[in-house]
Structure formats: C-alpha cells, structure tokens
Motif scaffolding. Structure first.
Motif, PDB file in Angstrom:
ATOM      1  N   GLY A   4       0.707  -1.164  -0.015  1.00 19.79           N
ATOM      2  CA  GLY A   4      -0.006   0.115  -0.059  1.00 19.79           C
ATOM      3  C   GLY A   4       0.767   1.179   0.097  1.00 19.79           C
ATOM      4  N   ALA A   5       2.242   1.201  -0.540  1.00 19.83           N
ATOM      5  CA  ALA A   5       3.056   2.348  -0.345  1.00 19.83           C
ATOM      6  C   ALA A   5       2.839   3.373  -1.903  1.00 19.83           C
ATOM      7  CB  ALA A   5       4.533   1.909  -0.176  1.00 19.83           C
ATOM      8  N   PHE A   6       1.740   3.198  -2.451  1.00 21.71           N
ATOM      9  CA  PHE A   6       1.874   3.650  -3.742  1.00 21.71           C
ATOM     10  C   PHE A   6       1.845   5.321  -3.740  1.00 21.71           C
ATOM     11  CE2 PHE A   6      -0.552  -0.235  -4.465  1.00 21.71           C
ATOM     12  CZ  PHE A   6       0.470  -0.970  -5.315  1.00 21.71           C
ATOM     13  N   ASN A   7       0.891   5.762  -2.542  1.00 20.80           N
ATOM     14  CA  ASN A   7       1.062   7.308  -2.365  1.00 20.80           C
ATOM     15  C   ASN A   7       2.382   7.806  -1.991  1.00 20.80           C
ATOM     16  OD1 ASN A   7      -1.581   7.627  -2.892  1.00 20.80           O
ATOM     17  ND2 ASN A   7      -2.230   7.503  -0.631  1.00 20.80           N
ATOM     18  N   LEU A  18      -3.152   9.534 -11.673  1.00 22.57           N
ATOM     19  CA  LEU A  18      -4.213   9.964 -12.680  1.00 22.57           C
ATOM     20  C   LEU A  18      -5.450   9.850 -12.034  1.00 22.57           C
ATOM     21  CD1 LEU A  18      -2.487   8.249 -15.785  1.00 22.57           C
ATOM     22  CD2 LEU A  18      -2.763  10.497 -15.509  1.00 22.57           C
ATOM     23  N   GLN A  19      -5.653   8.862 -11.353  1.00 18.21           N
ATOM     24  CA  GLN A  19      -6.719   8.481 -10.388  1.00 18.21           C
ATOM     25  C   GLN A  19      -6.794   8.054  -9.330  1.00 18.21           C
ATOM     26  OE1 GLN A  19      -9.215   5.926  -9.771  1.00 18.21           O
ATOM     27  NE2 GLN A  19     -11.079   7.063  -9.546  1.00 18.21           N
ATOM     28  N   THR A  62      -3.125  -2.604 -21.435  1.00 22.11           N
ATOM     29  CA  THR A  62      -2.991  -3.231 -20.175  1.00 22.11           C
ATOM     30  C   THR A  62      -3.051  -2.340 -18.945  1.00 22.11           C
ATOM     31  OG1 THR A  62      -1.530  -5.010 -21.099  1.00 22.11           O
ATOM     32  CG2 THR A  62      -1.425  -4.860 -18.713  1.00 22.11           C
ATOM     33  N   THR A  63      -4.013  -2.741 -18.076  1.00 24.56           N
ATOM     34  CA  THR A  63      -4.332  -1.553 -16.911  1.00 24.56           C
ATOM     35  C   THR A  63      -5.320  -2.157 -15.993  1.00 24.56           C
ATOM     36  OG1 THR A  63      -4.738   0.647 -16.441  1.00 24.56           O
ATOM     37  CG2 THR A  63      -6.119  -0.195 -17.962  1.00 24.56           C
ATOM     38  N   ARG A  64      -5.372  -1.380 -14.783  1.00 20.97           N
ATOM     39  CA  ARG A  64      -6.524  -1.815 -14.015  1.00 20.97           C
ATOM     40  C   ARG A  64      -7.534  -0.793 -13.663  1.00 20.97           C
ATOM     41  NH1 ARG A  64      -4.451  -5.942  -9.619  1.00 20.97           N
ATOM     42  NH2 ARG A  64      -2.430  -6.671 -10.672  1.00 20.97           N
ATOM     43  N   ASN A  65      -8.562  -1.113 -13.107  1.00 27.89           N
ATOM     44  CA  ASN A  65      -9.597   0.108 -13.071  1.00 27.89           C
ATOM     45  C   ASN A  65     -10.019   0.710 -14.150  1.00 27.89           C
ATOM     46  OD1 ASN A  65      -9.400  -0.808 -10.190  1.00 27.89           O
ATOM     47  ND2 ASN A  65      -7.802   0.304  -9.821  1.00 27.89           N
TER      48      ASN A  65
END
Length: 69
Positions: A4-7, A18-19, A62-65
C-alpha cells in the motif's frame, strides 16, 4: 501491491496519480522511477473505431480499474 505504499512512491518522485484508485502516475518531466515508464505521444478516445483508424493491426491494452466497453 499489498504494502500500500503507492502514495509514498508518487510523492517521493514528484508524481501525480491519474486517478485515486489507480496506480498510474503522471508528470510533465521525465523523472527516475522504479517501474515502467512510458512517453505519451498523443491520446485518442478509446474505441475499436479509433484504434482501426490508426492503421494498427493489433493493440494490447494493459491496466487496472479501467472500464472496458
């Protein structure tokens, strides 16, 4: 992905998400990043018709969400 270290990764490299729920980042400048980096030449609306007009015989998305119509 589970950490969960994306931020933290985005902020430490001066990137903008981007979102909120995606793990895709953007920047006006090319910065060193510990992952895959792409340069966007142009954007088009996502549809089969627009992809065919590019003259491409095959495209891999290729992407998610991302809602796939």
């Amino acid at each position: 992905m589970k950490s969960g270290a994306f931020n933290l990764v985005g902020k430490s490299h001066g990137l903008i998400k981007l979102q909120e729920h995606s793990h895709l980042y953007t920047s006006n400048e090319l910065v060193p990043f510990p992952g895959r980096v792409f340069k966007i030449d142009r954007t088009i609306p996502y549809s089969k018709k627009n992809i065919k007009q590019l003259g491409m015989k095959k495209a891999n998305i290729t992407t998610r969400n991302f809602p796939n119509p």
